[in-house]
Design a protein around this motif. Structure first.
Motif, PDB file in Angstrom:
ATOM      1  N   PHE A  85     -25.113  35.116  -1.282  1.00  0.00           N
ATOM      2  CA  PHE A  85     -25.554  35.917  -0.149  1.00  0.00           C
ATOM      3  C   PHE A  85     -26.547  35.092   0.666  1.00  0.00           C
ATOM      4  N   PRO A  86     -26.184  34.613   1.866  1.00  0.00           N
ATOM      5  CA  PRO A  86     -27.108  33.812   2.680  1.00  0.00           C
ATOM      6  C   PRO A  86     -28.038  34.703   3.495  1.00  0.00           C
ATOM      7  N   LEU A  87     -29.323  34.413   3.467  1.00  0.00           N
ATOM      8  CA  LEU A  87     -30.311  35.234   4.169  1.00  0.00           C
ATOM      9  C   LEU A  87     -31.535  34.389   4.501  1.00  0.00           C
ATOM     10  N   GLY A  88     -32.265  34.784   5.509  1.00  0.00           N
ATOM     11  CA  GLY A  88     -33.458  34.051   5.916  1.00  0.00           C
ATOM     12  C   GLY A  88     -34.659  34.343   5.037  1.00  0.00           C
ATOM     13  N   VAL A  89     -34.436  34.459   3.746  1.00  0.00           N
ATOM     14  CA  VAL A  89     -35.481  34.719   2.754  1.00  0.00           C
ATOM     15  C   VAL A  89     -35.277  33.746   1.603  1.00  0.00           C
ATOM     16  N   VAL A  90     -36.348  33.157   1.126  1.00  0.00           N
ATOM     17  CA  VAL A  90     -36.251  32.235   0.003  1.00  0.00           C
ATOM     18  C   VAL A  90     -36.381  33.019  -1.303  1.00  0.00           C
ATOM     19  N   PRO A  91     -35.366  32.978  -2.164  1.00  0.00           N
ATOM     20  CA  PRO A  91     -35.404  33.749  -3.416  1.00  0.00           C
ATOM     21  C   PRO A  91     -36.166  33.007  -4.513  1.00  0.00           C
ATOM     22  N   VAL A  92     -37.447  33.260  -4.618  1.00  0.00           N
ATOM     23  CA  VAL A  92     -38.290  32.573  -5.588  1.00  0.00           C
ATOM     24  C   VAL A  92     -38.173  33.273  -6.949  1.00  0.00           C
ATOM     25  N   SER A 110     -44.382  32.079  -3.937  1.00  0.00           N
ATOM     26  CA  SER A 110     -43.935  33.335  -3.319  1.00  0.00           C
ATOM     27  C   SER A 110     -44.928  33.866  -2.295  1.00  0.00           C
ATOM     28  N   LEU A 111     -46.130  33.280  -2.242  1.00  0.00           N
ATOM     29  CA  LEU A 111     -47.167  33.755  -1.324  1.00  0.00           C
ATOM     30  C   LEU A 111     -47.062  33.155   0.073  1.00  0.00           C
ATOM     31  N   PHE A 112     -45.972  32.457   0.368  1.00  0.00           N
ATOM     32  CA  PHE A 112     -45.803  31.810   1.667  1.00  0.00           C
ATOM     33  C   PHE A 112     -44.604  32.353   2.447  1.00  0.00           C
ATOM     34  N   GLU A 123     -41.467  25.752   3.776  1.00  0.00           N
ATOM     35  CA  GLU A 123     -42.311  25.260   2.684  1.00  0.00           C
ATOM     36  C   GLU A 123     -41.898  25.909   1.365  1.00  0.00           C
ATOM     37  N   GLN A 124     -41.581  27.210   1.396  1.00  0.00           N
ATOM     38  CA  GLN A 124     -41.116  27.876   0.189  1.00  0.00           C
ATOM     39  C   GLN A 124     -39.855  27.214  -0.354  1.00  0.00           C
ATOM     40  N   GLN A 125     -38.936  26.898   0.544  1.00  0.00           N
ATOM     41  CA  GLN A 125     -37.686  26.277   0.113  1.00  0.00           C
ATOM     42  C   GLN A 125     -37.936  24.900  -0.482  1.00  0.00           C
ATOM     43  N   LEU A 126     -38.844  24.150   0.113  1.00  0.00           N
ATOM     44  CA  LEU A 126     -39.173  22.838  -0.438  1.00  0.00           C
ATOM     45  C   LEU A 126     -39.752  22.971  -1.842  1.00  0.00           C
ATOM     46  N   LEU A 127     -40.581  23.991  -2.056  1.00  0.00           N
ATOM     47  CA  LEU A 127     -41.146  24.229  -3.384  1.00  0.00           C
ATOM     48  C   LEU A 127     -40.049  24.639  -4.366  1.00  0.00           C
TER      49      LEU A 127
END
Length: 325
Positions: A107-114, A278-280, A286-290
């Motif tokens: 499921f592609p979405l503009g949210v990073v699933p941490v 998850s706080l970003f 930046e979340q995706q890089l992490l």
């Protein structure tokens, strides 16, 4: 698709805490990216001997999405997106490196699933109503006319999620989500509460339409590092920098410092690294890089860089404020 991502660890103070830290203070440390093309389009950058990260989001070269609606409501949509014969979703395959490979809907979405984070979703687009009705097959309130009982992933309550940017580029590193709760509305829309449980790398795009179907290699976190004295010490340094940045930022804003979240001292290093990531939500890149950094130690090293830069930024602000009143 509408969504309002949150984290089970967050409390009412976290929003203020993060706004304080990120109000012009998240200064990125330059990273040198050494690109190496692969079958999945991933690239990695060597930051140090202990940290593998990437200065740009690893994306799938062939898979892009417009997230457009208007698909015909038919359970055949799911049937058409079945994996090739012999590659069932329920069958896990162990590849040479010891990693486990599976074929799953993504499921592609503009949210990073941490990992460890809660990801609530509001499903209203036709093709995704079909997908989630199939994933929830067997639940009393699910529309049987939409669910495909013969699907390999019928009733599995599992799916992948990958971050997609504004240009439609889909990240090749995502997370497996498990559906925890759902609510079917009278008009057919579905609210689903999900939890990210583990990361994966997309190794092959099998189908792009009507839904994205990919073969993924799961990334298992080495939880033994949580017992390492070196990693525990690094986690403490990151927490101290986080708290110092928060305290100084609060002082500069003439606000009382928010209570410190208990997660800063209660979580082991691996989960702590994800919780801090998850706080970003304001900075999904930046979340995706992490998320792409393989080890907890590498994520903690990157977070240390971020909080050091944040603290130095606040120190500079404080010096200017003191000099000019």
């Amino acid at each position: 698709v509408e969504t309002g991502p949150c984290n089970e660890h967050c409390n009412e103070h976290c929003g203020e805490l993060i706004r304080m830290l990120l109000r012009g203070a998240c200064v990125r440390t330059p990273l040198v990216c050494t690109r190496a093309a692969s079958s999945s389009g991933c690239c990695f950058a060597s930051v140090s001997a202990k940290s593998r990260s990437c200065s740009s989001v690893c994306v799938l070269p062939r898979a892009r999405t417009s997230l457009r609606s208007g698909c015909e409501v038919s359970r055949n949509l799911v049937a058409r997106a079945q994996p090739p014969s012999g590659e069932g979703l329920g069958d896990a395959e162990e590849i040479g490196s010891g990693k486990v490979s599976r074929t799953i809907p993504v499921f592609p979405l503009g949210v990073v699933p941490v990992p460890f984070a809660e990801v609530p979703l509001h499903i209203f687009e036709a093709r995704y109503r079909v997908l989630f009705s199939t994933l929830l097959y067997g639940e009393d309130d699910i529309e049987e006319g939409l669910a495909d009982a013969s699907s390999e992933f019928a009733g599995s309550k599992e799916f992948g999620m990958c971050y997609v940017d504004k240009e439609g580029n889909i990240a090749s590193v995502g997370s497996l989500l498990e559906i925890e709760k759902h609510q079917l509305l009278e008009d057919g829309r579905i609210f689903v509460q999900n939890k990210a449980v583990k990361r994966f790398t997309v190794s092959e795009v099998i189908e792009q339409n009507p839904i994205l179907l990919c073969k993924v290699d799961f990334i298992e976190d080495d939880l033994e590092v949580d017992e390492s004295g070196e990693v525990q010490e690094l986690a403490k340094e990151v927490v101290e920098l986080f708290q110092k940045s928060l305290a100084l930022g609060s002082n500069l804003e003439n606000k009382q410092e928010p209570p410190k979240p208990e997660q800063l001292t209660s979580l082991p290093p691996t989960e702590l690294s994800y919780w801090l990531a998850s706080l970003f939500p304001q900075d999904p890149q930046e979340q995706q890089l992490l998320l792409q950094i393989e080890s907890a130690e590498g994520r903690l090293e990157r977070l240390k860089e971020i909080f050091e830069a944040t603290y130095n930024y606040h120190l500079a602000r404080n010096s200017i404020k003191s000099a000019f009143g």
